[in-house]
Enzyme design. Structure first.
Site, PDB file in Angstrom:
ATOM      1  N   HIS A 158       0.819  -1.229   0.000  1.00  0.00           N
ATOM      2  CA  HIS A 158       0.000   0.000   0.000  1.00  0.00           C
ATOM      3  C   HIS A 158       0.843   1.266   0.000  1.00  0.00           C
ATOM      4  O   HIS A 158       0.337   2.342  -0.309  1.00  0.00           O
ATOM      5  CB  HIS A 158      -0.930  -0.004   1.222  1.00  0.00           C
ATOM      6  CG  HIS A 158      -2.029  -1.022   1.111  1.00  0.00           C
ATOM      7  ND1 HIS A 158      -3.302  -0.694   0.710  1.00  0.00           N
ATOM      8  CD2 HIS A 158      -2.038  -2.357   1.287  1.00  0.00           C
ATOM      9  CE1 HIS A 158      -4.049  -1.783   0.682  1.00  0.00           C
ATOM     10  NE2 HIS A 158      -3.302  -2.815   1.025  1.00  0.00           N
ATOM     11  N   ASP A 366       3.520   9.269  -0.703  1.00  0.00           N
ATOM     12  CA  ASP A 366       2.296   8.546  -0.348  1.00  0.00           C
ATOM     13  C   ASP A 366       2.038   7.484  -1.405  1.00  0.00           C
ATOM     14  O   ASP A 366       2.117   7.778  -2.609  1.00  0.00           O
ATOM     15  CB  ASP A 366       1.118   9.540  -0.321  1.00  0.00           C
ATOM     16  CG  ASP A 366       0.116   9.220   0.781  1.00  0.00           C
ATOM     17  OD1 ASP A 366      -0.041   8.022   1.105  1.00  0.00           O
ATOM     18  OD2 ASP A 366      -0.499  10.164   1.297  1.00  0.00           O
TER      19      ASP A 366
END
Ligand code: GDG
Length: 470
Positions: A158, A366
Site C-alpha cells: 500500500h 504517499d
C-alpha cells in the site's frame, strides 16, 4: 473458485466492513463475501502470552470468518512499533533521517510473521488463494512456504516502494527482497513503485525482468503488476450530498461567515507534509493580505502510532506551527487554521469536503492517498472545489484535473492556492469531470478484481515447490 484468504496487520471488525470505515475495508470485504473465506490478522490488542497462543478468535459473518490474534507486548514492540513503523515505514517514505534499525526488532518482525503464518496454516484449504497486505507482512509467504503451503499467494504494497539506493539503508534489504520473491504476484500502487522494485532486482539481486512484469530472482519466478487502489466514487458523491444539510455542516457554514474553506484530512503522520502545508498557507496570508480574514484552513488530523517517538515529534511541531500562525493572523472573530486532532465519522468528512472550495492534499510521499480521491468524489458537480495535490502522491498519476504542487516549494504551493481560490466555474467543472472519469474508470472494484484475477491466473505450484528458496 477457491476461497479467498485475506491477511492484513489489522482486521476490520464486521461492523466496520458495513461502511463506517469505507475504503479498503469495504473493498476487501466485498471480495471476501463473494468468494467466501477468511480475514486473518492482529486484533489490535496487546495480550499475555497465554492468550496470544490460544488464538485465533473466530467470528463468523455469512460466508466470511474473521480470525484474529492478540500480540504480546514484546511482539508489539518489536514487530509493530519497531521494525514495521520505525524502520520500514520511514525508509519506504524516503525518511532515512527518521528511521532506526535494531537487529532484535527485525528478528521480532520475522518471528511474528512466522508465528502468524503458523496460526493461519491450520485454517487453510488446498484451493484457497491468499492475499497478503502491506509492509508489516513482507516475510509472510516465505513463512507459509516453509510450512509446505503451495497455494497461490499474492502481496499488495500500500505504500511506496523506495528506489534501490534508499532501500539499501535497511541492513537486511536483500533478505526482505528475497522474502518478496516467495510471492506469486506482487502488486504496487504505481508504475514508479514497480520500476523501483525491478531496479533493485536487476541491479542488486542479479535477477531479470521480462515483458509483463515477470521477475526471476533468487531462483524464483514471480509476476509484478500495478493495481491502483481507488474508491467507489458514486457512493461517496451520494453520501456527501445526503448529509450536506446536517447540523455539523450548517454550523461550519455559519461559523465561516462567507469565508472560503480549504479542507485537509490526514492521519497525523510525518509523510503527509503537514508542516509544509501550514507554511504554504501562512505564506498565502503573508503575501496576499486580501485573503487575511477571508479564508480558513480546516485540518483534521487524528493521531496514529502515538507511542512511536517520531509521531510525538510531528504532533509537537504541528501544534507549534498552528499556534504560531494563528497567533500571527487571528482576529477576534477569525482563526486562520482550525487544527483538529480527532477522528470524525466518514459521512461527516465527505459532507465537509463538499462544502469546501479547495482540497489541500500535499504528502511528501504517499502510496496512493485515498483522501485525494474521496475529496474529488464528494464534490458538487455544479460547483466543485479544486483538488490541490502533491506530485508525490500516487494519485497524482491519475488525477490530471488536479492542480499539482511540489510540497517542498512553499511559494509554488501558495501560488497554487491563489489560483484555485480564484478559478472560474467552467475551469473547475472541467477539472472535476476529468478527475471523476478517472475515478470511475479505476474504482475500488477494478483494483480488487484485477489483482485477484491475475493472482488466480498464476499456475499452481506443484507440491514440493512450497518449501523455502530453491
Ligand atoms: C495507506 C497508504 C494508500 C482519515 N481521517 C479520518 C478518516 N480517514 C480515512 C480517509 C481515508 C483513509 O483514512 C486514509 O487513507 P490514505 O490513503 O489517505 O492514507 P493512509 O492511511 O496512509 O493509507 C496510502 C492507502 O494505504 C490505501 O492503499 O492510499 O498511500 O499510506 O479513507 O478518509 N476516516 C474517518 N475519520 C477520520 O478522522 N472516518
Amino acid at each position: 473458485m477457491g476461497r479467498l484468504i485475506v491477511v492484513s496487520n489489522r482486521v476490520a471488525t464486521p461492523t466496520e466492513t458495513k461502511g463506517s470505515a469505507g475504503g479498503l475495508a469495504v473493498g476487501v470485504f466485498g471480495a471476501l463475501k463473494d468468494a467466501g473465506g477468511v480475514w486473518f490478522g492482529w486484533s489490535g490488542d496487546v495480550v499475555s502470552e497465554t492468550v496470544a497462543n490460544a488464538g485465533p478468535m473466530l467470528e463468523q459473518d455469512g460466508a466470511v470468518t474473521f480470525a484474529t490474534v492478540g500480540l504480546t507486548r514484546k511482539d508489539y514492540d518489536q514487530y509493530y512499533r519497531g521494525f514495521s513503523n520505525a524502520t520500514l515505514w520511514p525508509v519506504f517514505h524516503y525518511r532515512n533521517d527518521l528511521a532506526r534499525y535494531e537487529r532484535d526488532e527485525y528478528a521480532g518482525y520475522r518471528r511474528v510473521n512466522a508465528w502468524l503464518a503458523h496460526k493461519l496454516v491450520k485454517l487453510l484449504e488446498p484451493d484457497d488463494i491468499i492475499w497478503i497486505h502491506d509492509y508489516h507482512l513482507i516475510p509472510f509467504a516465505e513463512a507459509l512456504r516453509s510450512e509446505g503451503v503451495t497455494n497461490r499467494i499474492g502481496f499488495f504494497l500500500h505504500i511506496p516502494f523506495p528506489a534501490p539506493q534508499i532501500l539499501l539503508n535497511i541492513p537486511p534489504h536483500e533478505e526482505l527482497v528475497k522474502s518478496l520473491s516467495c510471492y506469486d504476484l506482487l502488486g504496487f500502487q504505481t508504475a514508479t513503485d514497480q520500476q523501483a522494485f525491478h531496479d533493485y532486482v536487476t541491479r542488486h539481486a542479479r535477477g531479470t525482468v521480462s515483458a509483463g512484469g515477470i521477475v526471476e530472482a533468487f531462483g524464483r519466478k514471480l509476476r509484478t503488476g500495478v493495481y491502483r487502489i481507488g474508491v467507489f466514487p458514486d457512493e461517496i458523491a451520494e453520501q456527501a450530498k445526503r448529509y450536506e444539510s446536517r447540523q455539523h455542516v450548517l454550523e461550519l457554514k455559519q461559523s465561516l461567515e462567507g469565508r472560503k474553506l480549504i479542507m485537509s484530512v490526514d492521519r497525523l503522520d510525518y509523510s503527509k507534509g503537514l508542516v509544509e502545508r501550514f507554511r504554504a498557507f501562512e505564506l498565502l496570508l503573508e503575501r496576499s493580505p486580501e485573503w487575511r480574514g477571508n479564508v480558513t484552513l480546516v485540518q483534521i488530523a487524528p493521531p496514529t502510532r502515538s507511542d512511536v517517538a517520531t509521531y510525538q515529534k510531528i504532533r509537537q511541531d504541528l501544534e507549534y506551527e498552528a499556534g504560531r500562525i494563528n497567533g500571527r493572523y487571528s482576529g477576534l472573530d477569525y482563526t486562520p487554521i482550525r487544527y483538529l486532532n480527532q477522528q470524525y465519522d466518514r459521512w461527516k468528512l465527505m459532507s465537509l469536503f463538499r462544502e469546501s472550495q479547495i482540497g489541500f492534499v500535499t504528502p511528501l510521499h504517499d502510496g496512493m492517498n485515498l483522501v485525494a480521491k474521496e475529496y474529488v468524489a464528494a464534490q458538487n458537480p455544479d460547483d466543485p472545489g479544486v483538488l490541490v495535490l502533491s506530485i508525490f502522491a500516487g494519485a497524482a498519476a491519475e488525477l490530471s484535473g488536479a492542480v499539482l504542487v511540489n510540497p517542498h516549494d512553499a511559494i509554488g504551493m501558495c501560488e497554487a492556492l491563489q489560483r484555485a481560490l480564484q478559478m472560474p466555474l467552467d475551469a473547475r467543472q472541467r477539472r472535476h469531470e476529468i478527475n471523476m472519469a478517472a475515478l470511475r474508470e479505476n474504482d475500488l472494484g477494478v483494483w480488487r478484481d484485477s489483482f485477484l484475477r491475475d493472482l488466480r491466473s498464476v499456475p499452481v505450484r506443484r507440491s514440493g515447490e512450497g518449501g523455502g528458496h530453491k
